[in-house]
Design a protein around this motif. Sequence first.
Motif, mmCIF file in Angstrom:
data_model
loop_
_atom_site.group_PDB
_atom_site.id
_atom_site.type_symbol
_atom_site.label_atom_id
_atom_site.label_comp_id
_atom_site.label_asym_id
_atom_site.label_seq_id
_atom_site.Cartn_x
_atom_site.Cartn_y
_atom_site.Cartn_z
ATOM 1 N N ASP A 104 134.109 45.265 61.028
ATOM 2 C CA ASP A 104 135.355 44.991 60.209
ATOM 3 C C ASP A 104 136.504 45.148 60.813
ATOM 4 N N GLU A 105 137.684 44.798 60.348
ATOM 5 C CA GLU A 105 139.002 44.633 60.971
ATOM 6 C C GLU A 105 139.314 46.077 61.323
ATOM 7 N N PHE A 106 139.557 46.415 62.485
ATOM 8 C CA PHE A 106 140.054 47.712 62.905
ATOM 9 C C PHE A 106 139.115 48.936 62.232
ATOM 10 N N ALA A 107 137.991 48.540 62.173
ATOM 11 C CA ALA A 107 136.666 49.222 61.848
ATOM 12 C C ALA A 107 137.141 49.882 60.326
ATOM 13 N N MET A 108 137.955 49.193 59.333
ATOM 14 C CA MET A 108 138.143 49.358 58.141
ATOM 15 C C MET A 108 137.270 48.696 57.193
ATOM 16 N N SER A 149 147.870 54.578 59.443
ATOM 17 C CA SER A 149 149.208 53.965 59.392
ATOM 18 C C SER A 149 150.019 54.299 60.806
ATOM 19 N N SER A 150 149.658 55.649 60.986
ATOM 20 C CA SER A 150 150.477 56.036 62.342
ATOM 21 C C SER A 150 149.761 55.429 63.559
ATOM 22 N N ASN A 151 148.584 55.187 63.815
ATOM 23 C CA ASN A 151 148.095 54.795 64.896
ATOM 24 C C ASN A 151 148.321 53.201 64.957
ATOM 25 N N LEU A 152 148.300 52.239 63.705
ATOM 26 C CA LEU A 152 148.431 51.062 63.892
ATOM 27 C C LEU A 152 149.823 50.715 63.948
ATOM 28 N N VAL A 190 143.597 46.189 55.835
ATOM 29 C CA VAL A 190 144.144 46.866 56.641
ATOM 30 C C VAL A 190 145.531 47.287 56.393
ATOM 31 N N LYS A 191 146.345 46.202 55.364
ATOM 32 C CA LYS A 191 147.418 46.532 55.031
ATOM 33 C C LYS A 191 147.411 47.531 53.823
ATOM 34 N N SER A 232 134.075 60.291 74.536
ATOM 35 C CA SER A 232 135.314 60.318 74.768
ATOM 36 C C SER A 232 135.983 59.138 73.729
ATOM 37 N N ARG A 233 137.119 59.213 73.246
ATOM 38 C CA ARG A 233 137.641 58.222 72.499
ATOM 39 C C ARG A 233 138.751 57.530 73.348
ATOM 40 N N TYR A 234 138.908 57.571 74.607
ATOM 41 C CA TYR A 234 139.657 57.052 75.466
ATOM 42 C C TYR A 234 139.213 55.459 75.691
ATOM 43 N N GLY A 235 140.188 54.557 75.087
ATOM 44 C CA GLY A 235 140.094 53.218 75.163
ATOM 45 C C GLY A 235 139.034 52.579 74.232
ATOM 46 N N MET A 236 139.009 53.497 72.892
ATOM 47 C CA MET A 236 138.253 52.898 71.785
ATOM 48 C C MET A 236 139.309 52.923 71.018
ATOM 49 N N ILE A 237 139.670 51.781 70.235
ATOM 50 C CA ILE A 237 140.808 51.666 69.760
ATOM 51 C C ILE A 237 140.972 52.484 68.317
ATOM 52 N N ALA A 238 142.052 53.111 68.161
ATOM 53 C CA ALA A 238 141.947 54.342 67.292
ATOM 54 C C ALA A 238 142.360 53.847 65.900
#
Lengths: 484, 95
Positions: A122-126, A315-318, A352-353, A196-202
């Motif tokens: 799903d787009e951006f895991a949403m 909303s903050s991450n994106l 996502v919107k 680790s969440r490093y490099g895992m798109i938030a």
Amino acid sequence: MHNKTIAELSRSLQQGDFSSEELTRHFLARIESLDGALNSFITVSAERALSQAKQADQRLAKGENGPLIGIPLAQKDIFCTDGVKTSCGSKMLDNFIAPYNATSVEKLNVAGTVMLGKTNMDEFAMGSSNETSFYGAVKNPWNTDTVPGGSSGGSAAAVAARLIPCATGTDTGGSIRQPAALCGITGLKPTYGRVSRYGMIAFASSLDQGGPLTRTAEDAAMLLGAMAGFDERDSTSIDTPVPDYCAELDRDLKGLKIGLPKEYFGEGLDSGIGDAVHGAMDEYKKMGAEIIDISLPNTHLAVPAYYVVAPAECSSNLSRFDGVRFGYRCENPKDLEDLYKRSRGEAFGAEVKRRIMIGAYVLSSGYYDAYYLKAQKVRRLISGDFKQAFEKVDVIMGPTSPTPAFKIGEKADDPITMYLSDIYTIAVNLAGLPGMSIPAGFANNMPAGLQIIGNYFAEAKLLNVAHKFQQVTDFHTKTPDAFK
Amino acid sequence: MSLDKQDVEKIAHLARLDINDADVSAYAQNLSSILDLVEQMNSVDTDNVEPMAHPTDAVQRLREDEVKESNQREHFQKIAPQVEDGLYLVPKVIE
């Protein structure tokens, strides 16, 4: 070869029954001939895979005995992979070639795994159905008219169809466990901070956690062992030693206390799923476990609190996707604001919107206390429910998803109905606990998942409890007819 | 909570999202129903509850202030839409 577990493949590779290159070519051929019906991969990285396989074969020839050397896997397309497109299921990142590796990817490379490609999501895991992907819906291999679940739906479908022995996923509100349940495989979401969440798109930073999707608990133990561990590049990574997850798999379950929360068996639960879960309890009783009725009284508040916390953080991450440094940029922007607005407006999909706007609204001036602060307080209550329960029981069990896989399109226009697909999984993320889903039978000929929830850092216990069940049942060995 | 078209336009502006005029009323409807779902939180009293920002209540880890990463500006700018002399280009901001 494709019906073997990682544990079996690993033994064969060590003994020289076949090479990693042969194994890799076998799975690449399966993806080529069968994935047209599923759409589970966004990118297949065949050349890179063959070069990794040759390196693995050299390591094996030298007598190295790492259990994952030469094992093919797929990465969810949310993990940054150096030099390989990392789209996150979005038009926004359709042109994004990641310039570095996520820590999990790096660790799995070092362990000797061979990456065959990046899976659809799903787009951006949403999403909970994989229908929000820019690359189109993924189909469930058990019935291609139905969804595989989401957001790690590509990973789950690919493993279920034996296109790949194992894959990675991420879970913010159920995105590993729910697709694992709907596709009839094993999935594990670790304790928050374990991987680790490093490099895992938030998506939502206080909830996101990566983990394995596999056929068996033993395979999940092998993969988690390689993914887990402290990472100074992730500010919320937890510095606790990683145990040998395979060491405790066979521990006897006599005296195990299993809590069954009454809130997980109410209205909305499909009767076939309920029967499968109760059937599983009978198996555990035979193994000497004790079933204890418990209550998690704030369960009904989990979905409402989640739809404040997750959108606020999203909303903050994106906000980083602004058309300036990487990703999609609109044509001929007339000024900077137009550049931001049209790049984002043209490249993000509707779900996502929606979530960005909910997040912007609940964080906007004057609303913080009523929404975000309130949700954080409710989160404390939900977490407290689990804390109390774990004073009485060792693990909590229940259904992973209220229904088996639903039809593609059935819930696509109704966000609220879609959100309620995660009604049993979301509280675990809010509390930061580890959770698993394992196959527990079938409802209407579609897989039914059993959810197992543990206390903080009790992954070894979950894997043990899941493995013992898989020793006395064969649900995890079932393969959809078209993919045998 | 019921949001109207103007609310949606305002939120979309705050989030720097261009929304098609034709879609605004559908968003107003969707977002209102999501906020209705969210407001079920108000059924519980949380006056004396400590907010939970982190699942295990961990605090921010500190490290020594040492340079460990190397500068990879050119590598990272290779994927940018438009760069010049090491700078990211955007439409003119100051006339």
